[in-house]
Scaffold this motif. Structure first.
Motif, PDB file in Angstrom:
ATOM      1  N   PHE A  69      -8.402   3.342  14.722  1.00  0.00           N
ATOM      2  CA  PHE A  69      -7.381   4.094  15.464  1.00  0.00           C
ATOM      3  C   PHE A  69      -5.972   3.655  15.046  1.00  0.00           C
ATOM      4  CE2 PHE A  69     -10.523   4.562  19.259  1.00  0.00           C
ATOM      5  CZ  PHE A  69     -11.137   5.634  18.622  1.00  0.00           C
ATOM      6  N   ALA A  70      -5.798   2.359  14.802  1.00  0.00           N
ATOM      7  CA  ALA A  70      -4.482   1.865  14.380  1.00  0.00           C
ATOM      8  C   ALA A  70      -4.053   2.536  13.075  1.00  0.00           C
ATOM      9  CB  ALA A  70      -4.514   0.343  14.219  1.00  0.00           C
ATOM     10  N   THR A  71      -4.989   2.659  12.170  1.00  0.00           N
ATOM     11  CA  THR A  71      -4.665   3.296  10.893  1.00  0.00           C
ATOM     12  C   THR A  71      -4.291   4.760  11.084  1.00  0.00           C
ATOM     13  OG1 THR A  71      -6.228   1.807   9.826  1.00  0.00           O
ATOM     14  CG2 THR A  71      -5.539   3.725   8.577  1.00  0.00           C
ATOM     15  N   LYS A  72      -5.008   5.445  11.992  1.00  0.00           N
ATOM     16  CA  LYS A  72      -4.701   6.857  12.234  1.00  0.00           C
ATOM     17  C   LYS A  72      -3.352   7.024  12.930  1.00  0.00           C
ATOM     18  CE  LYS A  72      -7.225   9.841  11.443  1.00  0.00           C
ATOM     19  NZ  LYS A  72      -7.370  10.553  10.152  1.00  0.00           N
ATOM     20  N   ALA A  73      -3.004   6.111  13.831  1.00  0.00           N
ATOM     21  CA  ALA A  73      -1.770   6.250  14.624  1.00  0.00           C
ATOM     22  C   ALA A  73      -0.524   5.859  13.840  1.00  0.00           C
ATOM     23  CB  ALA A  73      -1.866   5.399  15.888  1.00  0.00           C
ATOM     24  N   ALA A  74      -0.716   5.027  12.824  1.00  0.00           N
ATOM     25  CA  ALA A  74       0.411   4.328  12.200  1.00  0.00           C
ATOM     26  C   ALA A  74       1.548   5.244  11.766  1.00  0.00           C
ATOM     27  CB  ALA A  74      -0.092   3.525  11.003  1.00  0.00           C
ATOM     28  N   LYS A  75       1.234   6.376  11.184  1.00  0.00           N
ATOM     29  CA  LYS A  75       2.292   7.203  10.612  1.00  0.00           C
ATOM     30  C   LYS A  75       3.167   7.892  11.653  1.00  0.00           C
ATOM     31  CE  LYS A  75       0.554  11.326   8.990  1.00  0.00           C
ATOM     32  NZ  LYS A  75      -0.416  12.155   8.220  1.00  0.00           N
TER      33      LYS A  75
ATOM     34  N   ILE B  57      -2.280  -0.358   8.471  1.00  0.00           N
ATOM     35  CA  ILE B  57      -1.071   0.252   9.028  1.00  0.00           C
ATOM     36  C   ILE B  57      -0.031   0.445   7.922  1.00  0.00           C
ATOM     37  CG2 ILE B  57       0.891  -0.157  10.570  1.00  0.00           C
ATOM     38  CD1 ILE B  57      -1.090  -1.674  12.426  1.00  0.00           C
ATOM     39  N   ALA B  58       0.145  -0.591   7.114  1.00  0.00           N
ATOM     40  CA  ALA B  58       1.148  -0.531   6.042  1.00  0.00           C
ATOM     41  C   ALA B  58       0.828   0.591   5.054  1.00  0.00           C
ATOM     42  CB  ALA B  58       1.212  -1.877   5.328  1.00  0.00           C
ATOM     43  N   GLU B  59      -0.446   0.700   4.690  1.00  0.00           N
ATOM     44  CA  GLU B  59      -0.835   1.757   3.745  1.00  0.00           C
ATOM     45  C   GLU B  59      -0.588   3.144   4.330  1.00  0.00           C
ATOM     46  OE1 GLU B  59      -4.839   1.322   2.287  1.00  0.00           O
ATOM     47  OE2 GLU B  59      -4.451  -0.756   1.687  1.00  0.00           O
ATOM     48  N   ALA B  60      -0.916   3.309   5.607  1.00  0.00           N
ATOM     49  CA  ALA B  60      -0.724   4.620   6.250  1.00  0.00           C
ATOM     50  C   ALA B  60       0.760   4.961   6.333  1.00  0.00           C
ATOM     51  CB  ALA B  60      -1.356   4.618   7.641  1.00  0.00           C
ATOM     52  N   ARG B  61       1.590   3.964   6.584  1.00  0.00           N
ATOM     53  CA  ARG B  61       3.037   4.207   6.647  1.00  0.00           C
ATOM     54  C   ARG B  61       3.573   4.626   5.279  1.00  0.00           C
ATOM     55  NH1 ARG B  61       6.044   1.971  11.105  1.00  0.00           N
ATOM     56  NH2 ARG B  61       7.827   1.793   9.708  1.00  0.00           N
ATOM     57  N   LYS B  62       3.121   3.908   4.252  1.00  0.00           N
ATOM     58  CA  LYS B  62       3.597   4.239   2.894  1.00  0.00           C
ATOM     59  C   LYS B  62       3.154   5.645   2.502  1.00  0.00           C
ATOM     60  CE  LYS B  62       3.727  -0.549   1.483  1.00  0.00           C
ATOM     61  NZ  LYS B  62       2.786  -1.653   1.187  1.00  0.00           N
ATOM     62  N   ALA B  63       1.891   5.949   2.768  1.00  0.00           N
ATOM     63  CA  ALA B  63       1.372   7.269   2.405  1.00  0.00           C
ATOM     64  C   ALA B  63       2.159   8.382   3.090  1.00  0.00           C
ATOM     65  CB  ALA B  63      -0.105   7.363   2.758  1.00  0.00           C
TER      66      ALA B  63
END
Lengths: 251, 251, 251, 251
Positions: free
Chosen positions: B119-125, B155-161
């Motif tokens: 969920f953190a990865t999905k929410a990050a952006k 989280i960092a990867e999702a933000r960069k993407a």
């Protein structure tokens, strides 16, 4: 009715104080002054207590003038040094009413924060572990917050007084995640958009945890503390200078 | 009924697995083996799925033997390197039933932790700010936890993407309270007696916060994930080697 | 640059939208209209997307007019019935640009709340227990919140689809503390001065807990969602009527 | 070294007490007795303090015997009525050492829970709003917990003593989500697999919140409180019967 005047009435905090006084059933707003207004309009004839919320560069002068006018003062402005406080004490001694003059200065008017700090100090000796997490908006320039440092010191002192040793911590490898160690207590600072000022104190024993958390969501959070101080000065606060809201809480 | 054998049945985790299998209505315990017992007693005639929870030094050998015996394996032991995983894949290719042999290895069987990470990865952006706090018992030697590092990377990867820049942070003065920066994300580690393994992910935008927290209170927290993996291997899991419980969650 | 006009620009929410648009690097404020202003000033020549935040009694008329003007609309006003929505769909079909006209209506623009609701639905099938706690300011007249009811329904549906039975609960004696049961899920409503709008979803298995919490501290919390919707309408949102911010999140 | 005997040493709680005494540097385990053993083996010659953790049906008899043996007793068994307590007081008056005999009975040995309850009572008068949430495992048959009811009463009494009126609550429509009202304070009970015994007290003023939370993760959580009581009886506890761990905390 307590007659309250506000100095700095157009400022960020002062405007909240004006609203809070207007909303309090036991108070009435006397004068609302700001930069350029003459403080000498405030006098015992129209005012019981003044609330001063301005900036550090002018606050001392304001307070000295108000003492000379013979009115009691609640001061919310920050930046008080020992030297400045000495000048306030001297002014009280030389005031028109040295036996009844009251001045109150507080670094933090949020009741929840003051209580959390106090409870943390009381709880500290009963737990093996203790850590502090403070969380603020990302525009804050210092980390950790002064409040968190104060809380950590209070916990550390209580532990020492009770003969407790170091908190248990077998960490061997860490790249900085364990936070700043203040007097033996680990303190963590979170910076998150959307937050204002928050502190969480965690205590742990085998099988149990105690958590104490104070949230200040906005400037309005200081108003209950300001009104409490005004009521104390208008009733049973001691004469002279009092520093810190914990002195006015029945703990 | 799924017939489940347990290897490492007397160990800390294995004994929980035996209890969990006995408590599951759709499973029955076949063999419960520990050090000294002959793994060759486990065979398709008596076992559908084996759960292996031992120690890194013997786990690879156990898994290779069990594959040769033709039974599917859920592995909870840690310490898997790329080289070891290659040996598992080769053993599957050479197994008695290469077209249906299934092996599952997971670094973390706590469903709550796996979901929180996802969920953190999905929410990050969708948030300006993100920080990770992990909290563990004070006997843990590394900080931050591998899970927290994994979450921060996600989280960092999702933000960069999504084209997001750095998290907002105006901190100018800090003695270490801001934690460890993992790929641009601040990670804090708390060590508290009474805790087991916990992770909290905080996201913030102006005026709002999203918090996702996973608590693992004890070893029993891994059992729902182990049973889920057993059921998947006994039904529609893909053949071959699968790594990570997120592959078995419908997300 | 996306040219954004605001209808209801002097209102509680609209004034926040004006500020948010002015603060967005990829947007410019076109027209800011309020009661008494002529909506026909808004047209494709000056506006790409309109944000409408008014009151239920005038919102439908505003939206129909804006569709006839040929501009895309993000609607934050509440109170939409099936009948009103049917009128919007009909107006789109008869609009000057039926093949590209876009209208977006959302009951909740807080991204954290929409994500929490979505994550709760995804997590539901993996946990034995689930409960919902919503917390609001004490001036709210209904309890529990519509959002909490929606979340409880989503959890209940996901549990049923996965074949889960009732949540475990051996309570024999209760005077009301177990809350309201919505579709089998216990929902609790807290009313506390100082809060705004908050929801916490708790999931539990043996030994583990997953907590998902959304905090909306103030009206500013809706702005990231409003800007996201504006950007979607100005880019790849589908034509026609879209309802619910979850449609614009990449989940 | 404090010589500690345990009665009920094979029980759920008693076995934890044996471990805790063995792990305490300032204590040594004297006798560990269970059903069938003769309590008269416990005497001042071998024991300073006895810890009694059995069941309500035998506890009174045990305590009376131990008093007659002339040893001090810490009692963790529940189910004490006014009548039973009167018998304990009478036994103390007629004991071999009426001027130094000490007996301690506590409904809750979790220090975190006792502190949370105490802090809640102290904080209550400073906040407009207060609510209590207790969270337990789903096998608990009563709701809300006795501890939560006790906390709510304490808050209500403190509010009344300070002249505070009702908590603010404009709820007009509710199907039960607002919980049980205990002496004017709303109390909510959550039942969740994976939890043990937890209580959260929420206080609110305009712009601020104070949260006090106690978590008891397992039975081990009572041991620090038991050891603290043993140390108090072996040092400066008052003679006679003392009820409640708060009497032994320095608050």
């Amino acid at each position: 009715m307590i007659r309250v005047s506000v100095v700095g009435a157009k400022g960020r905090m002062g405007s909240h104080v004006v609203d809070a006084v207007n909303g309090a059933e036991d108070m009435e707003l006397a004068l609302a002054l700001d930069a350029g207004d003459d403080l000498k309009n405030i006098a015992p004839a129209n005012t019981d207590v003044v609330v001063e919320f301005t900036v550090p560069s002018v606050s001392l002068g304001n307070v000295l003038t108000l003492i000379a006018q013979g009115v009691d003062v609640v001061v919310g402005t920050t930046g008080w040094t020992d030297e400045k406080l000495a000048q306030v004490r001297e002014a009280i001694a030389n005031s028109p009413r040295p036996d009844s003059q009251k001045v109150f200065i507080a670094p933090n008017f949020a009741i929840s924060a003051v209580l959390a700090d106090y409870f943390a100090t009381k709880a500290a000796k009963y737990f093996e572990s203790a850590e502090v997490i403070e969380l603020h908006h990302p525009n804050k320039v210092d980390a950790p917050s002064g409040t968190a440092i104060h809380t950590a010191h209070g916990i550390a002192e209580a532990r020492k007084a009770a003969g407790l040793g170091d908190v248990p911590d077998n960490t061997e490898t860490d790249g900085g995640s364990r936070g700043q160690v203040v007097d033996g207590i680990h303190v963590h600072a979170v910076r998150l958009r959307g937050l204002n000022a928050h502190e969480e104190v965690l205590f742990g024993n085998a099988g149990e945890q105690l958590t104490i958390r104070a949230d200040s969501f906005d400037r309005g959070s200081f108003m209950p503390g300001v009104l409490l101080a005004v009521r104390k000065l208008a009733s049973d606060a001691p004469t002279g200078l009092t520093i810190g809201l914990d002195n006015f809480l029945d703990l």
